[in-house]
Design a protein around this motif. Structure first.
Motif, PDB file in Angstrom:
ATOM      1  N   ASP A   1       0.835  -1.188   0.010  1.00  0.00           N
ATOM      2  CA  ASP A   1       0.080   0.114  -0.019  1.00  0.00           C
ATOM      3  C   ASP A   1       0.976   1.226  -0.056  1.00  0.00           C
ATOM      4  O   ASP A   1       2.052   1.169   0.209  1.00  0.00           O
ATOM      5  N   VAL A   2       0.347   2.414  -0.156  1.00  0.00           N
ATOM      6  CA  VAL A   2       1.057   3.624  -0.186  1.00  0.00           C
ATOM      7  C   VAL A   2       2.123   4.117   0.933  1.00  0.00           C
ATOM      8  O   VAL A   2       2.991   4.404   0.786  1.00  0.00           O
ATOM      9  N   ALA A   3       1.567   3.599   2.313  1.00  0.00           N
ATOM     10  CA  ALA A   3       2.294   3.840   3.575  1.00  0.00           C
ATOM     11  C   ALA A   3       3.422   3.002   3.361  1.00  0.00           C
ATOM     12  O   ALA A   3       4.651   3.300   3.708  1.00  0.00           O
ATOM     13  N   ALA A   4       3.332   1.645   3.048  1.00  0.00           N
ATOM     14  CA  ALA A   4       4.581   0.785   2.939  1.00  0.00           C
ATOM     15  C   ALA A   4       5.421   1.158   1.872  1.00  0.00           C
ATOM     16  O   ALA A   4       6.773   1.006   1.987  1.00  0.00           O
ATOM     17  N   LEU A   5       4.960   1.885   0.792  1.00  0.00           N
ATOM     18  CA  LEU A   5       5.736   2.128  -0.176  1.00  0.00           C
ATOM     19  C   LEU A   5       6.585   3.262   0.087  1.00  0.00           C
ATOM     20  O   LEU A   5       7.767   3.610  -0.091  1.00  0.00           O
ATOM     21  N   GLU A   6       5.953   4.241   0.896  1.00  0.00           N
ATOM     22  CA  GLU A   6       6.843   5.349   1.341  1.00  0.00           C
ATOM     23  C   GLU A   6       8.238   5.035   2.430  1.00  0.00           C
ATOM     24  O   GLU A   6       8.965   5.635   2.301  1.00  0.00           O
ATOM     25  N   THR A   7       7.511   4.248   3.399  1.00  0.00           N
ATOM     26  CA  THR A   7       8.688   3.813   4.051  1.00  0.00           C
ATOM     27  C   THR A   7       9.852   2.890   3.294  1.00  0.00           C
ATOM     28  O   THR A   7      10.897   3.176   3.648  1.00  0.00           O
TER      29      THR A   7
ATOM     30  N   ALA B   1      10.411   2.348  -6.956  1.00  0.00           N
ATOM     31  CA  ALA B   1       9.614   2.576  -5.837  1.00  0.00           C
ATOM     32  C   ALA B   1       8.987   3.673  -5.842  1.00  0.00           C
ATOM     33  O   ALA B   1       7.681   3.875  -5.674  1.00  0.00           O
ATOM     34  N   LYS B   2       9.819   4.799  -6.435  1.00  0.00           N
ATOM     35  CA  LYS B   2       9.010   6.056  -6.682  1.00  0.00           C
ATOM     36  C   LYS B   2       7.880   6.294  -7.870  1.00  0.00           C
ATOM     37  O   LYS B   2       6.997   6.663  -7.581  1.00  0.00           O
ATOM     38  N   THR B   3       8.071   5.227  -8.795  1.00  0.00           N
ATOM     39  CA  THR B   3       7.186   5.145 -10.010  1.00  0.00           C
ATOM     40  C   THR B   3       6.093   4.508  -9.513  1.00  0.00           C
ATOM     41  O   THR B   3       4.820   4.897  -9.625  1.00  0.00           O
ATOM     42  N   VAL B   4       6.117   3.534  -8.715  1.00  0.00           N
ATOM     43  CA  VAL B   4       4.898   2.831  -8.331  1.00  0.00           C
ATOM     44  C   VAL B   4       4.131   3.462  -7.226  1.00  0.00           C
ATOM     45  O   VAL B   4       2.826   3.523  -7.573  1.00  0.00           O
ATOM     46  N   LEU B   5       4.966   4.106  -6.457  1.00  0.00           N
ATOM     47  CA  LEU B   5       4.124   4.840  -5.538  1.00  0.00           C
ATOM     48  C   LEU B   5       3.207   6.156  -6.160  1.00  0.00           C
ATOM     49  O   LEU B   5       2.132   6.607  -5.728  1.00  0.00           O
ATOM     50  N   ALA B   6       3.867   6.781  -7.442  1.00  0.00           N
ATOM     51  CA  ALA B   6       3.215   7.929  -7.933  1.00  0.00           C
ATOM     52  C   ALA B   6       1.968   7.237  -8.493  1.00  0.00           C
ATOM     53  O   ALA B   6       0.767   7.931  -8.671  1.00  0.00           O
ATOM     54  N   GLN B   7       2.106   5.942  -9.220  1.00  0.00           N
ATOM     55  CA  GLN B   7       0.928   5.349  -9.906  1.00  0.00           C
ATOM     56  C   GLN B   7      -0.232   4.887  -8.842  1.00  0.00           C
ATOM     57  O   GLN B   7      -1.330   5.242  -9.204  1.00  0.00           O
ATOM     58  N   LYS B   8       0.375   4.709  -7.542  1.00  0.00           N
ATOM     59  CA  LYS B   8      -0.750   4.346  -6.614  1.00  0.00           C
ATOM     60  C   LYS B   8      -1.458   5.521  -6.317  1.00  0.00           C
ATOM     61  O   LYS B   8      -2.781   5.649  -6.224  1.00  0.00           O
TER      62      LYS B   8
END
Length: 66
Positions: free
Chosen positions: A10-16, A53-60
């Motif tokens: 999820d978004v929070a896990a990706l940010e960490t 990771a930043k790319t997937v985070l931006a997509q989410k």
């Protein structure tokens, strides 16, 4: 890390994950500066992992905004 593994988070896990990768990359840069780094390919790998990771985070984030 594979993109499919990142998309399962999820978004929070990706940010960490991004924060942890940035810390790891900083540590590798410091090792390189002090000539303690024996495997220089790790720098490129962590940089690509951060970008992935930043790319997937931006997509989410874009999906959740819709």
């Amino acid at each position: 890390m594979k993109a499919s593994e990142l998309r399962a988070k999820d978004v929070a896990a990706l940010e960490t994950e991004v924060k942890e990768l940035l810390k790891a990359h900083f540590g590798l840069r410091m090792q390189k500066a002090t000539q303690q780094l024996s495997n220089h390919t790790m720098l490129g790998k962590t940089r690509r992992d951060i970008a992935r990771a930043k790319t997937v985070l931006a997509q989410k984030k874009k999906e959740s905004a819709k």
